[in-house]
Design a protein around this motif. Sequence first.
Motif, mmCIF file in Angstrom:
data_model
loop_
_atom_site.group_PDB
_atom_site.id
_atom_site.type_symbol
_atom_site.label_atom_id
_atom_site.label_comp_id
_atom_site.label_asym_id
_atom_site.label_seq_id
_atom_site.Cartn_x
_atom_site.Cartn_y
_atom_site.Cartn_z
ATOM 1 N N GLU A 41 0.835 -1.205 0.000
ATOM 2 C CA GLU A 41 0.000 0.000 0.000
ATOM 3 C C GLU A 41 0.871 1.258 0.000
ATOM 4 O O GLU A 41 0.572 2.216 -0.710
ATOM 5 N N LYS A 42 1.944 1.258 0.770
ATOM 6 C CA LYS A 42 2.858 2.412 0.787
ATOM 7 C C LYS A 42 3.520 2.597 -0.574
ATOM 8 O O LYS A 42 3.684 3.728 -1.038
ATOM 9 N N ALA A 43 3.878 1.492 -1.221
ATOM 10 C CA ALA A 43 4.492 1.570 -2.555
ATOM 11 C C ALA A 43 3.497 2.162 -3.557
ATOM 12 O O ALA A 43 3.870 2.992 -4.389
ATOM 13 N N ILE A 44 2.244 1.751 -3.461
ATOM 14 C CA ILE A 44 1.200 2.293 -4.336
ATOM 15 C C ILE A 44 1.037 3.785 -4.074
ATOM 16 O O ILE A 44 0.939 4.587 -5.013
ATOM 17 N N LEU A 45 1.033 4.163 -2.809
ATOM 18 C CA LEU A 45 0.935 5.577 -2.433
ATOM 19 C C LEU A 45 2.084 6.373 -3.042
ATOM 20 O O LEU A 45 1.869 7.393 -3.702
#
Length: 191
Positions: A41-45
């Motif tokens: 999720e952080k990578a997507i963000l």
Amino acid sequence: MGKTELSLQKEQLQLKIIEIEDEAEKWQKEKDRIKSFTTNEKAILEQNFRDLVRDLEKQKEEVRAALEQREQDAVDQVKVIVDALDERTKVLREDKQTREQMQSISDSVLFLQEFGALMSNYSLPPPLPTYHVLLEGEGLGQSLGNFKDDLLNVCMRHVEKMCKADLSRNFIERNHMENGGACDSLGMRRG
């Protein structure tokens, strides 16, 4: 009977220990899954914000290019105006020099002939064209300020929506037993 009951309790406790250890191992795996999920999720963000910044930079460069093109067009136009004024100045200087040369003619007949020829072709120089320079940078500044405010408001609304809706939910929810009693985190029945 006491020893048998103790043995039975000991066996039940051993089974409960195994059950709890299995449960703890399951939760360790869940912790790893949560960390992996959150990392994704952080990578997507990060990727989405990088893309947004890249797209904004692209839009900025398009506006910059339009401004530079407008500047170049104006500079080219000024060059055309200055060249036309220089040409006009050159013609007027030549006319002035012709008149200065005529003043030095001492022969009256020749002077009248030259003067007549000069006057038959003479016309007053046309008035200079008028131009106005319109510098309207305030409009662009205001538009960009409004754009920035609108974009920031949209971003804040979406972030607030994500934080309230998606990110406010816990990853872990407690299950309740069907017969009305809730289970605590160790699976023990609470009254």
